[in-house]
Design a protein around this motif. Structure first.
Motif, PDB file in Angstrom:
ATOM      1  N   PHE A 139     -49.401  55.195   1.369  1.00 21.46           N
ATOM      2  CA  PHE A 139     -48.769  56.174   0.493  1.00 21.46           C
ATOM      3  C   PHE A 139     -47.467  55.614  -0.054  1.00 21.46           C
ATOM      4  CE2 PHE A 139     -45.819  59.567  -0.432  1.00 21.46           C
ATOM      5  CZ  PHE A 139     -46.569  60.300  -1.334  1.00 21.46           C
ATOM      6  N   ARG A 140     -47.325  55.679  -1.365  1.00 22.24           N
ATOM      7  CA  ARG A 140     -46.094  55.231  -2.027  1.00 22.24           C
ATOM      8  C   ARG A 140     -45.597  56.349  -2.929  1.00 22.24           C
ATOM      9  NH1 ARG A 140     -49.080  50.623  -1.419  1.00 22.24           N
ATOM     10  NH2 ARG A 140     -47.945  48.797  -0.719  1.00 22.24           N
ATOM     11  N   LEU A 195     -47.575  61.309   3.158  1.00 19.98           N
ATOM     12  CA  LEU A 195     -46.422  62.002   2.581  1.00 19.98           C
ATOM     13  C   LEU A 195     -45.543  62.604   3.674  1.00 19.98           C
ATOM     14  CD1 LEU A 195     -44.760  63.140   0.246  1.00 19.98           C
ATOM     15  CD2 LEU A 195     -46.369  65.049   0.145  1.00 19.98           C
ATOM     16  N   PRO A 196     -46.097  63.285   4.700  1.00 18.30           N
ATOM     17  CA  PRO A 196     -45.207  63.794   5.760  1.00 18.30           C
ATOM     18  C   PRO A 196     -44.432  62.679   6.479  1.00 18.30           C
ATOM     19  CG  PRO A 196     -47.346  64.864   5.898  1.00 18.30           C
ATOM     20  CD  PRO A 196     -47.464  63.782   4.874  1.00 18.30           C
ATOM     21  N   HIS A 197     -45.070  61.514   6.674  1.00 17.45           N
ATOM     22  CA  HIS A 197     -44.372  60.399   7.315  1.00 17.45           C
ATOM     23  C   HIS A 197     -43.193  59.957   6.453  1.00 17.45           C
ATOM     24  CE1 HIS A 197     -44.148  56.022   8.595  1.00 17.45           C
ATOM     25  NE2 HIS A 197     -43.774  56.707   9.651  1.00 17.45           N
ATOM     26  N   PRO A 248     -38.409  61.895  -3.072  1.00 18.27           N
ATOM     27  CA  PRO A 248     -39.770  61.950  -2.553  1.00 18.27           C
ATOM     28  C   PRO A 248     -40.567  63.007  -3.299  1.00 18.27           C
ATOM     29  CG  PRO A 248     -38.187  62.047  -0.763  1.00 18.27           C
ATOM     30  CD  PRO A 248     -37.424  62.162  -2.038  1.00 18.27           C
ATOM     31  N   PRO A 249     -41.855  62.797  -3.497  1.00 15.11           N
ATOM     32  CA  PRO A 249     -42.654  63.797  -4.212  1.00 15.11           C
ATOM     33  C   PRO A 249     -42.743  65.092  -3.408  1.00 15.11           C
ATOM     34  CG  PRO A 249     -44.051  62.068  -3.338  1.00 15.11           C
ATOM     35  CD  PRO A 249     -42.645  61.642  -3.102  1.00 15.11           C
ATOM     36  N   ARG A 278     -50.389  64.102  -7.523  1.00 18.89           N
ATOM     37  CA  ARG A 278     -50.676  62.679  -7.358  1.00 18.89           C
ATOM     38  C   ARG A 278     -50.733  62.262  -5.901  1.00 18.89           C
ATOM     39  NH1 ARG A 278     -45.870  60.794 -11.041  1.00 18.89           N
ATOM     40  NH2 ARG A 278     -44.959  62.360  -9.737  1.00 18.89           N
ATOM     41  N   THR A 279     -50.331  63.105  -4.971  1.00 20.02           N
ATOM     42  CA  THR A 279     -50.312  62.715  -3.574  1.00 20.02           C
ATOM     43  C   THR A 279     -51.707  62.776  -2.971  1.00 20.02           C
ATOM     44  OG1 THR A 279     -49.832  64.959  -2.849  1.00 20.02           O
ATOM     45  CG2 THR A 279     -47.943  63.496  -3.240  1.00 20.02           C
TER      46      THR A 279
END
Length: 159
Positions: free
Chosen positions: A9-10, A96-98, A122-123, A129-130
């Motif tokens: 994840f970026r 994303l949570p990380h 952060p999104p 898009r996540t």
């Protein structure tokens, strides 16, 4: 190799402003290699000679590129020999949570970037898009070429 999952994840917003850094082609290539070799949270353990061999360039060119990446703030210049740290907003995470937990941790050092970025953050969890590798707004015509104009405009010579 470590047993930890490969970070995937970026932050998509960060990479939209990366052209503003105006990196040299060599620096962008080196950054791409570092991105591909990073562990979760942006730690990269690789020697400059390995990067030079991978890109088929001199070690001096890699050193200059890493210096440019540090000057722009994309890499932390305070890391120990043999490893670098990618800026937390450009690093890859397991999810994303990380990413949100890492950036929210008071122990995480987020240094300033030295190029125009607008507002990178952060999104949101609701960002379309996540968790996908797909474009939320697909091309409506399926990628077909646009039709050619029927009449070409008349050209005039200047002067």
């Amino acid at each position: 190799m470590s047993d930890s999952p490969v970070p995937g994840f970026r932050n998509p917003d960060a990479f939209e402003v990366l052209p503003n850094a105006r990196l040299s082609p060599t620096a962008r290539d080196v950054f791409d290699v570092l991105q591909a070799r990073q562990e979760s949270c942006g730690v990269v353990r690789i020697r400059q000679t390995d990067v030079a061999k991978r890109l088929d360039i001199s070690q001096a060119a890699v050193s200059r590129a890493i210096g440019q990446l540090k000057d722009k703030g994309l890499l932390d210049g305070r890391h120990r020999q043999g490893s670098v740290l990618i800026h937390p907003l450009f690093a890859a995470y397991e999810s994303l949570p990380h990413m949100l937990n890492h950036l929210g941790d008071p122990e995480t050092f987020v240094w300033p970037l030295n190029f125009p970025t607008g507002d990178i953050r952060p999104p949101r969890a609701s960002d379309a898009r996540t968790d996908t590798g797909f474009d939320p707004n697909p091309d409506p015509d399926g990628g077909e070429d646009a039709p050619a104009p029927e009449a070409r405009p008349a050209l005039r010579l200047a002067g």
